[in-house]
Scaffold this motif. Structure first.
Motif, PDB file in Angstrom:
ATOM      1  N   GLU A 222     -21.156   7.813   3.270  1.00 39.41           N
ATOM      2  CA  GLU A 222     -20.552   9.012   2.678  1.00 39.41           C
ATOM      3  C   GLU A 222     -19.033   8.892   2.654  1.00 39.41           C
ATOM      4  OE1 GLU A 222     -22.026  12.129   5.094  1.00 39.41           O
ATOM      5  OE2 GLU A 222     -23.995  12.228   4.112  1.00 39.41           O
ATOM      6  N   TYR A 223     -18.462   8.322   3.720  1.00 32.32           N
ATOM      7  CA  TYR A 223     -17.018   8.132   3.779  1.00 32.32           C
ATOM      8  C   TYR A 223     -16.552   7.181   2.673  1.00 32.32           C
ATOM      9  CZ  TYR A 223     -12.526   6.336   5.390  1.00 32.32           C
ATOM     10  OH  TYR A 223     -11.221   5.944   5.455  1.00 32.32           O
ATOM     11  N   LEU A 224     -17.274   6.054   2.542  1.00 30.87           N
ATOM     12  CA  LEU A 224     -16.884   5.069   1.538  1.00 30.87           C
ATOM     13  C   LEU A 224     -17.055   5.598   0.125  1.00 30.87           C
ATOM     14  CD1 LEU A 224     -18.367   1.811   3.109  1.00 30.87           C
ATOM     15  CD2 LEU A 224     -15.976   2.545   3.058  1.00 30.87           C
ATOM     16  N   ALA A 225     -17.947   6.569  -0.046  1.00 29.03           N
ATOM     17  CA  ALA A 225     -18.147   7.157  -1.371  1.00 29.03           C
ATOM     18  C   ALA A 225     -16.962   8.003  -1.788  1.00 29.03           C
ATOM     19  CB  ALA A 225     -19.428   7.992  -1.384  1.00 29.03           C
ATOM     20  N   TYR A 226     -16.195   8.497  -0.828  1.00 28.37           N
ATOM     21  CA  TYR A 226     -15.101   9.408  -1.157  1.00 28.37           C
ATOM     22  C   TYR A 226     -13.729   8.939  -0.676  1.00 28.37           C
ATOM     23  CZ  TYR A 226     -18.618  12.825  -2.518  1.00 28.37           C
ATOM     24  OH  TYR A 226     -19.649  13.458  -3.156  1.00 28.37           O
ATOM     25  N   TYR A 227     -13.686   7.928   0.198  1.00 27.10           N
ATOM     26  CA  TYR A 227     -12.402   7.510   0.753  1.00 27.10           C
ATOM     27  C   TYR A 227     -12.220   6.002   0.621  1.00 27.10           C
ATOM     28  CZ  TYR A 227     -11.519  12.115   2.698  1.00 27.10           C
ATOM     29  OH  TYR A 227     -11.271  13.458   2.834  1.00 27.10           O
ATOM     30  N   ASP A 228     -10.966   5.608   0.580  1.00 24.07           N
ATOM     31  CA  ASP A 228     -10.604   4.200   0.528  1.00 24.07           C
ATOM     32  C   ASP A 228     -10.456   3.678   1.954  1.00 24.07           C
ATOM     33  OD1 ASP A 228      -9.434   1.705  -0.611  1.00 24.07           O
ATOM     34  OD2 ASP A 228      -7.653   2.451   0.425  1.00 24.07           O
ATOM     35  N   GLU A 229     -11.153   2.621   2.265  1.00 29.19           N
ATOM     36  CA  GLU A 229     -11.208   2.128   3.642  1.00 29.19           C
ATOM     37  C   GLU A 229      -9.871   1.563   4.106  1.00 29.19           C
ATOM     38  OE1 GLU A 229     -14.308  -0.506   6.357  1.00 29.19           O
ATOM     39  OE2 GLU A 229     -14.197  -0.838   4.196  1.00 29.19           O
ATOM     40  N   LEU A 230      -9.133   0.921   3.218  1.00 31.37           N
ATOM     41  CA  LEU A 230      -7.879   0.278   3.614  1.00 31.37           C
ATOM     42  C   LEU A 230      -6.803   1.296   3.965  1.00 31.37           C
ATOM     43  CD1 LEU A 230      -6.304  -2.394   3.916  1.00 31.37           C
ATOM     44  CD2 LEU A 230      -5.660  -2.177   1.506  1.00 31.37           C
ATOM     45  N   THR A 231      -6.695   2.368   3.182  1.00 27.78           N
ATOM     46  CA  THR A 231      -5.590   3.321   3.343  1.00 27.78           C
ATOM     47  C   THR A 231      -6.004   4.647   3.955  1.00 27.78           C
ATOM     48  OG1 THR A 231      -5.931   4.249   1.134  1.00 27.78           O
ATOM     49  CG2 THR A 231      -4.471   2.340   1.320  1.00 27.78           C
ATOM     50  N   ASN A 271       1.378 -11.026  -2.837  1.00 28.90           N
ATOM     51  CA  ASN A 271       0.090 -11.626  -2.471  1.00 28.90           C
ATOM     52  C   ASN A 271       0.128 -13.144  -2.582  1.00 28.90           C
ATOM     53  OD1 ASN A 271      -1.643  -9.669  -1.558  1.00 28.90           O
ATOM     54  ND2 ASN A 271      -2.466  -9.159  -3.557  1.00 28.90           N
ATOM     55  N   ASP A 272       0.674 -13.643  -3.687  1.00 28.39           N
ATOM     56  CA  ASP A 272       0.670 -15.088  -3.944  1.00 28.39           C
ATOM     57  C   ASP A 272       1.560 -15.839  -2.966  1.00 28.39           C
ATOM     58  OD1 ASP A 272      -1.037 -14.641  -6.037  1.00 28.39           O
ATOM     59  OD2 ASP A 272       0.497 -14.784  -7.608  1.00 28.39           O
ATOM     60  N   ILE A 273       2.712 -15.251  -2.626  1.00 25.85           N
ATOM     61  CA  ILE A 273       3.693 -15.966  -1.803  1.00 25.85           C
ATOM     62  C   ILE A 273       3.442 -15.761  -0.307  1.00 25.85           C
ATOM     63  CG2 ILE A 273       6.151 -16.166  -1.240  1.00 25.85           C
ATOM     64  CD1 ILE A 273       6.722 -15.315  -4.147  1.00 25.85           C
ATOM     65  N   LEU A 274       3.180 -14.513   0.099  1.00 29.00           N
ATOM     66  CA  LEU A 274       3.064 -14.192   1.528  1.00 29.00           C
ATOM     67  C   LEU A 274       1.624 -14.056   2.002  1.00 29.00           C
ATOM     68  CD1 LEU A 274       5.987 -11.606   1.847  1.00 29.00           C
ATOM     69  CD2 LEU A 274       6.017 -14.059   2.312  1.00 29.00           C
ATOM     70  N   GLY A 275       0.674 -13.987   1.069  1.00 31.42           N
ATOM     71  CA  GLY A 275      -0.732 -13.931   1.461  1.00 31.42           C
ATOM     72  C   GLY A 275      -1.319 -12.530   1.364  1.00 31.42           C
ATOM     73  N   TYR A 276      -2.649 -12.476   1.310  1.00 28.12           N
ATOM     74  CA  TYR A 276      -3.346 -11.207   1.109  1.00 28.12           C
ATOM     75  C   TYR A 276      -3.240 -10.274   2.316  1.00 28.12           C
ATOM     76  CZ  TYR A 276      -5.305 -13.143  -3.154  1.00 28.12           C
ATOM     77  OH  TYR A 276      -5.438 -13.670  -4.409  1.00 28.12           O
ATOM     78  N   ALA A 277      -3.111 -10.836   3.507  1.00 29.42           N
ATOM     79  CA  ALA A 277      -2.981  -9.979   4.696  1.00 29.42           C
ATOM     80  C   ALA A 277      -1.697  -9.163   4.622  1.00 29.42           C
ATOM     81  CB  ALA A 277      -2.995 -10.826   5.973  1.00 29.42           C
ATOM     82  N   VAL A 278      -0.612  -9.805   4.194  1.00 24.86           N
ATOM     83  CA  VAL A 278       0.658  -9.084   4.020  1.00 24.86           C
ATOM     84  C   VAL A 278       0.535  -8.084   2.880  1.00 24.86           C
ATOM     85  CG1 VAL A 278       3.101  -9.323   3.428  1.00 24.86           C
ATOM     86  CG2 VAL A 278       2.023 -10.968   4.966  1.00 24.86           C
ATOM     87  N   GLY A 279      -0.180  -8.488   1.810  1.00 21.55           N
ATOM     88  CA  GLY A 279      -0.403  -7.575   0.688  1.00 21.55           C
ATOM     89  C   GLY A 279      -1.147  -6.321   1.111  1.00 21.55           C
ATOM     90  N   ASP A 280      -2.177  -6.498   1.933  1.00 20.63           N
ATOM     91  CA  ASP A 280      -2.931  -5.338   2.436  1.00 20.63           C
ATOM     92  C   ASP A 280      -2.045  -4.428   3.285  1.00 20.63           C
ATOM     93  OD1 ASP A 280      -5.206  -6.155   1.177  1.00 20.63           O
ATOM     94  OD2 ASP A 280      -6.181  -6.966   2.964  1.00 20.63           O
ATOM     95  N   GLU A 281      -1.201  -5.044   4.104  1.00 25.18           N
ATOM     96  CA  GLU A 281      -0.318  -4.247   4.956  1.00 25.18           C
ATOM     97  C   GLU A 281       0.702  -3.484   4.114  1.00 25.18           C
ATOM     98  OE1 GLU A 281       0.614  -2.459   8.360  1.00 25.18           O
ATOM     99  OE2 GLU A 281      -1.021  -3.896   8.077  1.00 25.18           O
ATOM    100  N   LEU A 282       1.145  -4.103   3.029  1.00 25.11           N
ATOM    101  CA  LEU A 282       2.077  -3.416   2.127  1.00 25.11           C
ATOM    102  C   LEU A 282       1.400  -2.208   1.485  1.00 25.11           C
ATOM    103  CD1 LEU A 282       4.754  -3.203   0.657  1.00 25.11           C
ATOM    104  CD2 LEU A 282       3.900  -4.859  -1.026  1.00 25.11           C
ATOM    105  N   GLU A 334      13.737   1.981   0.463  1.00 26.71           N
ATOM    106  CA  GLU A 334      13.911   1.264   1.723  1.00 26.71           C
ATOM    107  C   GLU A 334      12.889   0.129   1.840  1.00 26.71           C
ATOM    108  OE1 GLU A 334      16.315   1.665   3.999  1.00 26.71           O
ATOM    109  OE2 GLU A 334      17.195   3.126   2.605  1.00 26.71           O
ATOM    110  N   PRO A 335      13.267  -1.002   2.438  1.00 31.51           N
ATOM    111  CA  PRO A 335      12.315  -2.110   2.589  1.00 31.51           C
ATOM    112  C   PRO A 335      11.245  -1.814   3.626  1.00 31.51           C
ATOM    113  CG  PRO A 335      14.328  -2.593   3.772  1.00 31.51           C
ATOM    114  CD  PRO A 335      14.574  -1.303   3.019  1.00 31.51           C
ATOM    115  N   VAL A 336      10.159  -2.552   3.526  1.00 33.49           N
ATOM    116  CA  VAL A 336       9.089  -2.495   4.516  1.00 33.49           C
ATOM    117  C   VAL A 336       9.135  -3.793   5.312  1.00 33.49           C
ATOM    118  CG1 VAL A 336       6.606  -2.470   4.855  1.00 33.49           C
ATOM    119  CG2 VAL A 336       7.631  -1.001   3.117  1.00 33.49           C
ATOM    120  N   ILE A 337       9.112  -3.703   6.632  1.00 34.16           N
ATOM    121  CA  ILE A 337       9.153  -4.902   7.476  1.00 34.16           C
ATOM    122  C   ILE A 337       7.721  -5.267   7.876  1.00 34.16           C
ATOM    123  CG2 ILE A 337      10.024  -5.924   9.598  1.00 34.16           C
ATOM    124  CD1 ILE A 337      12.324  -3.901   9.509  1.00 34.16           C
ATOM    125  N   ILE A 338       7.264  -6.422   7.415  1.00 37.24           N
ATOM    126  CA  ILE A 338       5.909  -6.907   7.711  1.00 37.24           C
ATOM    127  C   ILE A 338       6.005  -8.364   8.160  1.00 37.24           C
ATOM    128  CG2 ILE A 338       3.584  -7.295   6.814  1.00 37.24           C
ATOM    129  CD1 ILE A 338       4.136  -5.204   4.684  1.00 37.24           C
TER     130      ILE A 338
END
Length: 648
Positions: A222-231, A271-282, A334-338
């Motif tokens: 039910e949660y996944l039907a209405y909410y985004d898991e990452l954010t 994503n291409d330069i720093l990787g998908y993990a950094v992309g997800d965190e962004l 402002e920048p994001v530090i990851i």
């Protein structure tokens, strides 16, 4: 005085033939008689004349129903029913039943129910609500022993009130299974399915099954039907639902409702330069920034990928909409530090308004999305309000994409060939294969109109492979027909060039067409060469090993460096035609510098877009190696280009 004769309300003969354990006491609670069944269970023959309270812990002898223990055997629980035996209240019937016997009766009666999936059983007194007995599974489920659970109120096992229909009498095989939160002895919450039915007028039965895992999974779904898991933001489905409901409420009001599509700029590069993990965190950081604007009149959701959606209502003017969009852009300054990186990202926003730009949720989202893409194509880190012209352009793009797919199937694509001429000999030493689309109704469509669409949709990969194959096939055909061998150059798109299996596909085309690799030249742009340098260098070296020459197209328009020219195994530079279109002294100096530099590096130079006698004379004087342009010939279909070739 003579002793008064006692007259029992029931004869001993009748008592002896009862299957139930019955005792008769006088009003003082002294046992005066009992049935054989009671004697067998409790040893009543030796108890006649004794107070019943020596056998049982009774609260009173008034008419009642009680649960108690045998005093001489604390492991045996007894259900006691007390009834008045005569009109003068001189005697009482005391009906006794071991609760364990009732459990056996329960097991027999369970055959009437589909109960195989239930693992625990509780018996309870319907009057007091107290548990009378249970099986081991029932006690273990709540982390109690059987002895601890008996006499405990049934209600204490659950974290909230049982529903009203739980207590209603149901017909067999029509029982209602209730899903209800329960609590263990330690206070931990879990979930059970309960099937309830009446064993008798006094006793109820609860069949239990632990369904905690199923409930958690269901809530997860039910949660996944209405909410985004990452954010942890609402998803697109939920956004559409809320937006639709809000539109219905606003239908008869003059309030403005705005829908914003917020897209992160350059997210793919992160994503291409720093990787998908950094992309997800962004994405998570971006979501947290947008959550700060949550208010009673705003609703934020994640659309997909790097896109977010905002609904805002209760607005009075377009000025408020624009100010809100500007605040969102400022939020991302402002920048994001990851992982130690300071990541600067901007956003591009598209906006649509209800009811001006649509009266349904889908229309408003679609138009806001179109406005966002229009803004991104022209100028990022900005916002744009939807206009009708955007929709027309977007529709035209969709139509063109569909027609392009049909063009590939119906062989509407063709190659034209523009000669490349040696300055010293005036001979054709090569040709560039240029893609053309001959539409059955619109005629020839310029590559600038459809190449961008092909790149966005990924069609460019299939088209690029066809261009390479067709160029190689045609070149080999000319050679087989006896014409002087020439080199055919083919432009590569970045998407095509960076495919993992690009080299294998080139090899397959060479093998299939049987063209010598020397006569296929591949052209890349400066921008492509400067992206992922190590990967590009590896690919270029492998191409050179195959014998395929590589040139850099449109030289001078990108971000070239001397390192690129010295490090990469390239054979030729093509000076972009923009330097030929103007006769400014600065342009001539640039062309002179490029030619001189290439000759120092032992590279050939081709000037594109040569159209006039003056341009030709200037380039020849500067010892440019080759020319390509209208001065000699425009791009021609294969049958016309063939007439320019020379036989052996």
């Amino acid at each position: 005085m003579h002793e008064q004769k006692v007259v029992f309300p029931i004869t001993q003969y009748v008592l002896d033939h009862l299957n139930e354990a019955i005792l008769i006491t006088n009003q003082r609670g002294v046992i005066v008689a009992g049935s054989k069944t009671a004697d067998g269970i409790f040893g009543i023959s030796s108890a006649v004349g004794k107070p019943i309270k020596q056998l049982l812990e009774l609260t009173s002898l008034e008419e009642s129903k009680q649960l108690t223990w045998l005093k001489h055997d604390r492991h045996k629980m007894v259900e006691v029913t007390v009834l008045t035996a005569d009109s003068r209240n001189q005697y009482y019937y005391v009906r006794l039943g071991l609760v364990s016997d009732q459990m056996q009766t329960v097991r027999q009666q369970l055959d009437n129910f589909a109960t195989a999936q239930f693992s625990g059983t509780l018996l309870y007194d319907k009057t007091s609500g107290n548990i009378m007995d249970c099986d081991t599974n029932g006690a273990t489920m709540f982390h109690y022993s059987k002895q601890q659970l008996i006499f405990k109120p049934l209600s204490e096992l659950f974290t909230s009130k049982l529903p009203d229909n739980f207590w209603r009498k149901q017909e067999n095989r029509k029982q209602i299974v209730h899903e209800h939160p329960a609590v263990t002895k330690e206070g931990d919450r879990f979930f059970v399915d309960i099937l309830h039915f009446d064993l008798s007028a006094e006793t109820g039965v609860c069949l239990l099954k632990d369904v905690t895992e199923q409930v958690i999974n269901k809530k997860r779904i039910e949660y996944l039907a209405y909410y985004d898991e990452l954010t942890d933001l609402p998803n697109r489905h939920y956004f559409v639902h809320v937006l639709s409901e809000t539109i219905e409420k606003l239908n008869h009001k003059k309030d403005i409702l705005a829908v914003y599509i917020v897209d992160l700029d350059y997210f793919k590069e992160v994503n291409d330069i720093l990787g998908y993990a950094v992309g997800d965190e962004l994405i998570r950081h971006s979501a947290r920034r947008l959550k700060k604007i949550l208010h009673v009149d705003t609703f934020v959701a994640r659309m997909t990928g790097d896109k977010f959606m905002i609904m805002q209502f209760g607005l009075n003017s377009k000025k408020e909409v624009m100010e809100f969009a500007e605040r969102q852009i400022q939020t991302f300054e402002e920048p994001v530090i990851i992982n130690g990186y300071d990541i600067y990202t901007t956003v591009t926003i598209g906006v649509s308004l209800f009811p001006n730009h649509g009266t349904t949720a889908e229309d408003l989202i679609k138009h806001a999305n179109s406005a966002m893409y229009e803004s991104k194509n022209n100028h990022r880190n900005s916002y744009k309000l939807f206009e009708a012209a955007i929709s027309e352009k977007f529709q035209s793009t969709i139509t063109l994409e569909s027609e392009l797919r049909q063009a590939m199937k119906q062989e509407q694509l063709e190659l034209h060939y523009q000669p490349q001429v040696d300055f010293n000999t005036n001979e054709i030493i090569g040709m560039e294969a240029l893609l053309r689309w001959k539409h059955p109704e619109k005629g020839y469509i310029a590559p600038g109109e459809f190449i961008g669409i092909a790149e966005k949709t990924g069609l460019i990969i299939e088209i690029g492979e066809w261009v390479m194959y067709e160029a190689c096939r045609q070149n080999k055909l000319w050679q087989d027909q006896g014409y002087q061998p020439i080199t055919i150059s083919v432009n590569l798109s970045a998407i095509q060039f960076h495919q993992k299996d690009f080299l294998q596909k080139v090899i397959q085309i060479i093998q299939k067409t049987r063209l010598s690799p020397t006569y296929l030249e591949l052209e890349i742009t400066e921008t492509m060469a400067m992206t992922n340098e190590q990967t590009v260098l590896h690919t270029l070296r492998e191409l050179r090993k195959l014998g395929i020459p590589v040139s850099i197209d449109d030289f001078g328009t990108g971000y070239s460096s001397l390192k690129l020219l010295s490090l990469f195994p390239i054979t030729k530079l093509k000076i972009d035609k923009m330097f030929m279109e103007q006769s400014h002294e600065e342009n001539q100096m640039i062309v002179k510098s490029i030619i001189h530099l290439c000759h120092l590096l032992k590279l050939k130079v081709v000037a594109e877009g040569v159209e006039t006698e003056e341009q030709f004379a200037f380039l020849k004087a500067e010892q440019c190696d080759q020319l390509q342009g209208y001065y000699f010939s425009k791009a021609l279909p294969a049958n016309e280009a063939q007439q320019l070739l020379v036989k052996h």
